[in-house]
Write an enzyme that holds these catalytic residues in place. Structure first.
Site, PDB file in Angstrom:
ATOM      1  N   ARG A  47     -47.607  -9.849  24.010  1.00 53.04           N
ATOM      2  CA  ARG A  47     -46.723  -9.768  25.177  1.00 53.04           C
ATOM      3  C   ARG A  47     -46.593 -11.167  25.762  1.00 53.04           C
ATOM      4  O   ARG A  47     -47.257 -12.097  25.309  1.00 53.04           O
ATOM      5  CB  ARG A  47     -47.190  -8.724  26.214  1.00 53.04           C
ATOM      6  CG  ARG A  47     -48.646  -8.447  26.351  1.00 53.04           C
ATOM      7  CD  ARG A  47     -49.456  -9.595  26.857  1.00 53.04           C
ATOM      8  NE  ARG A  47     -48.908 -10.144  28.090  1.00 53.04           N
ATOM      9  CZ  ARG A  47     -49.129 -11.374  28.532  1.00 53.04           C
ATOM     10  NH1 ARG A  47     -49.899 -12.216  27.846  1.00 53.04           N
ATOM     11  NH2 ARG A  47     -48.606 -11.816  29.650  1.00 53.04           N
ATOM     12  N   GLY A  48     -45.745 -11.279  26.815  1.00 52.75           N
ATOM     13  CA  GLY A  48     -45.434 -12.597  27.348  1.00 52.75           C
ATOM     14  C   GLY A  48     -44.159 -13.075  26.670  1.00 52.75           C
ATOM     15  O   GLY A  48     -44.058 -13.039  25.434  1.00 52.75           O
ATOM     16  N   ARG A  90     -38.305  -4.650  23.799  1.00 51.11           N
ATOM     17  CA  ARG A  90     -38.524  -4.853  25.237  1.00 51.11           C
ATOM     18  C   ARG A  90     -37.258  -5.488  25.824  1.00 51.11           C
ATOM     19  O   ARG A  90     -36.758  -6.474  25.281  1.00 51.11           O
ATOM     20  CB  ARG A  90     -39.764  -5.738  25.472  1.00 51.11           C
ATOM     21  CG  ARG A  90     -41.040  -5.035  24.993  1.00 51.11           C
ATOM     22  CD  ARG A  90     -42.293  -5.640  25.564  1.00 51.11           C
ATOM     23  NE  ARG A  90     -42.416  -5.416  26.991  1.00 51.11           N
ATOM     24  CZ  ARG A  90     -43.296  -6.072  27.754  1.00 51.11           C
ATOM     25  NH1 ARG A  90     -44.100  -6.981  27.222  1.00 51.11           N
ATOM     26  NH2 ARG A  90     -43.377  -5.826  29.054  1.00 51.11           N
ATOM     27  N   GLN A 199     -52.813  -7.873  33.515  1.00 42.89           N
ATOM     28  CA  GLN A 199     -52.761  -9.096  32.698  1.00 42.89           C
ATOM     29  C   GLN A 199     -53.540 -10.241  33.359  1.00 42.89           C
ATOM     30  O   GLN A 199     -54.058 -11.116  32.681  1.00 42.89           O
ATOM     31  CB  GLN A 199     -51.307  -9.544  32.477  1.00 42.89           C
ATOM     32  CG  GLN A 199     -50.501  -8.678  31.531  1.00 42.89           C
ATOM     33  CD  GLN A 199     -49.717  -7.610  32.267  1.00 42.89           C
ATOM     34  OE1 GLN A 199     -50.109  -7.158  33.337  1.00 42.89           O
ATOM     35  NE2 GLN A 199     -48.622  -7.187  31.689  1.00 42.89           N
ATOM     36  N   ASP A 240     -39.603 -14.327  32.739  1.00 44.46           N
ATOM     37  CA  ASP A 240     -39.093 -13.558  31.606  1.00 44.46           C
ATOM     38  C   ASP A 240     -37.602 -13.779  31.385  1.00 44.46           C
ATOM     39  O   ASP A 240     -37.107 -13.646  30.274  1.00 44.46           O
ATOM     40  CB  ASP A 240     -39.371 -12.067  31.792  1.00 44.46           C
ATOM     41  CG  ASP A 240     -40.834 -11.796  31.501  1.00 44.46           C
ATOM     42  OD1 ASP A 240     -41.662 -12.004  32.408  1.00 44.46           O
ATOM     43  OD2 ASP A 240     -41.146 -11.451  30.344  1.00 44.46           O
ATOM     44  N   ASN A 250     -39.847 -11.960  36.652  1.00 42.38           N
ATOM     45  CA  ASN A 250     -41.204 -12.146  36.133  1.00 42.38           C
ATOM     46  C   ASN A 250     -41.984 -10.872  36.437  1.00 42.38           C
ATOM     47  O   ASN A 250     -41.457  -9.911  37.016  1.00 42.38           O
ATOM     48  CB  ASN A 250     -41.861 -13.384  36.759  1.00 42.38           C
ATOM     49  CG  ASN A 250     -43.140 -13.776  36.033  1.00 42.38           C
ATOM     50  OD1 ASN A 250     -43.163 -13.878  34.816  1.00 42.38           O
ATOM     51  ND2 ASN A 250     -44.224 -13.968  36.764  1.00 42.38           N
ATOM     52  N   LYS A 251     -43.231 -10.866  36.043  1.00 41.05           N
ATOM     53  CA  LYS A 251     -44.074  -9.675  36.198  1.00 41.05           C
ATOM     54  C   LYS A 251     -43.986  -9.083  37.602  1.00 41.05           C
ATOM     55  O   LYS A 251     -43.950  -9.825  38.588  1.00 41.05           O
ATOM     56  CB  LYS A 251     -45.510 -10.061  35.861  1.00 41.05           C
ATOM     57  CG  LYS A 251     -46.527  -8.966  35.916  1.00 41.05           C
ATOM     58  CD  LYS A 251     -46.151  -7.706  35.174  1.00 41.05           C
ATOM     59  CE  LYS A 251     -45.835  -7.920  33.715  1.00 41.05           C
ATOM     60  NZ  LYS A 251     -45.180  -6.731  33.089  1.00 41.05           N
TER      61      LYS A 251
HETATM   62  O1  MRU Z   1     -45.266  -7.409  30.421  1.00 40.76           O
HETATM   63  P1  MRU Z   1     -45.706  -8.763  29.966  1.00 40.76           P
HETATM   64  O2  MRU Z   1     -47.199  -8.911  29.923  1.00 40.76           O
HETATM   65  O3  MRU Z   1     -45.024  -9.176  28.680  1.00 40.76           O
HETATM   66  O4  MRU Z   1     -45.182  -9.724  31.095  1.00 40.76           O
HETATM   67  C1  MRU Z   1     -45.448 -11.093  31.015  1.00 40.76           C
HETATM   68  C2  MRU Z   1     -44.959 -11.862  32.168  1.00 40.76           C
HETATM   69  O5  MRU Z   1     -44.360 -11.360  33.085  1.00 40.76           O
HETATM   70  C3  MRU Z   1     -45.149 -13.344  32.073  1.00 40.76           C
HETATM   71  O6  MRU Z   1     -45.387 -13.889  33.323  1.00 40.76           O
HETATM   72  C4  MRU Z   1     -43.868 -13.956  31.493  1.00 40.76           C
HETATM   73  O7  MRU Z   1     -43.523 -13.303  30.312  1.00 40.76           O
HETATM   74  C5  MRU Z   1     -44.020 -15.385  31.251  1.00 40.76           C
HETATM   75  S1  MRU Z   1     -45.113 -15.702  29.929  1.00 40.76           S
HETATM   76  C6  MRU Z   1     -45.183 -17.336  29.674  1.00 40.76           C
END
Ligand code: MRU
Length: 357
Positions: A47-48, A90, A199, A240, A250-251
């Site tokens: 993920r990320g 995703r 996370q 994201d 973002n998250k």
């Molecule tokens: O749901 P995830 O764990 O994929 O979400 C990740 C995030 O929101 C990160 O902050 C984002 O992808 C940046 S990663 C460099």
């Protein structure tokens, strides 16, 4: 300093570190079927945003490599299916679609030049490896630009995990922190746990601890308390998807941190590669927000913590550009008005746009 390796191309297949099992177990899976790679992205083995892009590029490459198609036309039909499968994994992280588009252009270029299937397969694998390599250098450049904005001595808050695990390089937000730390800045990181998927607690705390960077883990509802203390010098998060006007997905939880940052005069920064820009959309209202399973809210790692009721789970939120003090990229630092600065960064081939600082 320790750098986690979330994904690697090997002769046996795509090897991924299972991020669902961290920090308690370090388990590697090897995937030789593109459908398994797609499932691993959906189920958060990896993920990320940038790491999802690398996984998609490798998924496309392994799909082509293992195809039994006997002609370019048959391979093209299969490749379209491979890309469509990976694109459904995703919806929010635009790096996924960026990586798929890149693999599609390489495929088109190659098939226009040759009908030698062996050559096409080899070149597609090389392209996926290149996407991975580029992430590493991209992160380092982001880190160098962003480190200048970190306090010489003080606390820095982040959100979620924007480290090596999330990018397959040194990380974006955590890359900035890492470079600043290596430069000798005395940084102490405040890590919100990042409910519901944790996370922050599971991945960022693990990465920083392994890297020897001092941290304090906090629960999400402590953010305002710590920002009011006057001890936090900066906040840096990943992204994201960044719309043309700078609105940033973002998250989930990032938006409330940004609002509290403004209230408490703490600069809120975003660190992200250009591949995270989506200049085709004018603002954050157009960013698709992934809705994940409510079981990820009512349960923690399979243990029920709430009755069996419906729970909301938008996995991301959008921080309006007006809360963002600057966006660190591999080509320089963008400041408001973002509509101009992001377009200028996207258009340049060279780093160091000091004029945008
Ligand atoms: O749901 P995830 O764990 O994929 O979400 C990740 C995030 O929101 C990160 O902050 C984002 O992808 C940046 S990663 C460099």
């Amino acid at each position: 300093m320790y750098v986690a390796q979330p994904i690697e191309w090997t002769d046996r297949g795509v090897v991924m570190l299972d991020q669902r099992r961290l920090p308690t177990e370090e388990i590697l899976h090897t995937y030789s079927d593109y459908r398994e790679v797609a499932k691993a992205i959906t189920e958060m083995v990896i993920r990320g945003a940038p790491a999802i892009g690398v996984a998609a590029a490798m998924g496309a490459a392994i799909g082509v490599q293992n195809s039994s198609a006997k002609s370019v036309d048959a391979l093209r039909t299969e490749f379209d299916e491979i890309c469509a499968t990976l694109a459904k994994t995703r919806p929010t992280a635009v790096d996924l679609f960026w990586a798929i588009e890149r693999m599609k252009s390489r495929f088109a270029e190659l098939t226009a030049q040759t009908s030698d299937l062996v050559r096409i397969k080899q070149a597609m694998v090389e392209e996926a490896k290149l996407v991975h390599l580029e992430k590493k250098s991209t992160d380092e450049a982001i880190g160098r630009f962003g480190a200048e904005f970190m306090p010489r001595d003080g606390q820095v808050m982040t959100q979620c995990n924007a480290g090596a695990l999330a990018t397959a390089g040194i990380g974006t937000a955590l890359g900035v922190i890492r470079v600043a730390f290596e430069q000798g800045r005395k940084i102490h990181v405040l890590v919100p746990e990042t409910r519901p998927y944790l996370q922050g607690a599971r991945l960022t705390a693990w990465e920083l601890h392994k890297g020897g960077i001092p941290l304090t883990l906090i629960t999400d509802n402590m953010v305002g308390h710590f920002l009011k203390s006057g001890k936090v010098g900066a906040i840096v998060t990943g992204a994201d998807r960044i719309a043309a006007n700078g609105d940033t997905a973002n998250k989930i939880g990032t938006y409330q941190i940004a609002v509290l940052a403004k209230e408490n005069n703490v600069p809120f920064y975003v660190a992200a590669p250009i591949s995270t820009f989506d200049l085709s959309i004018p603002d954050g209202g157009h960013i698709p927000i992934e809705e994940r399973s409510s079981a990820e809210v009512t349960q923690i790692q399979g243990v029920r913590i709430a009755p069996d009721v419906h729970a909301a789970h938008p996995a991301f939120d959008v921080t309006p550009a007006r809360y963002i003090a600057a966006i660190f990229t591999e080509r320089g630092v963008a400041r408001a008005p973002y509509t101009q600065s992001l377009a200028a960064l996207a258009a340049t081939r060279e780093p160091a746009l000091s004029a945008l600082k």
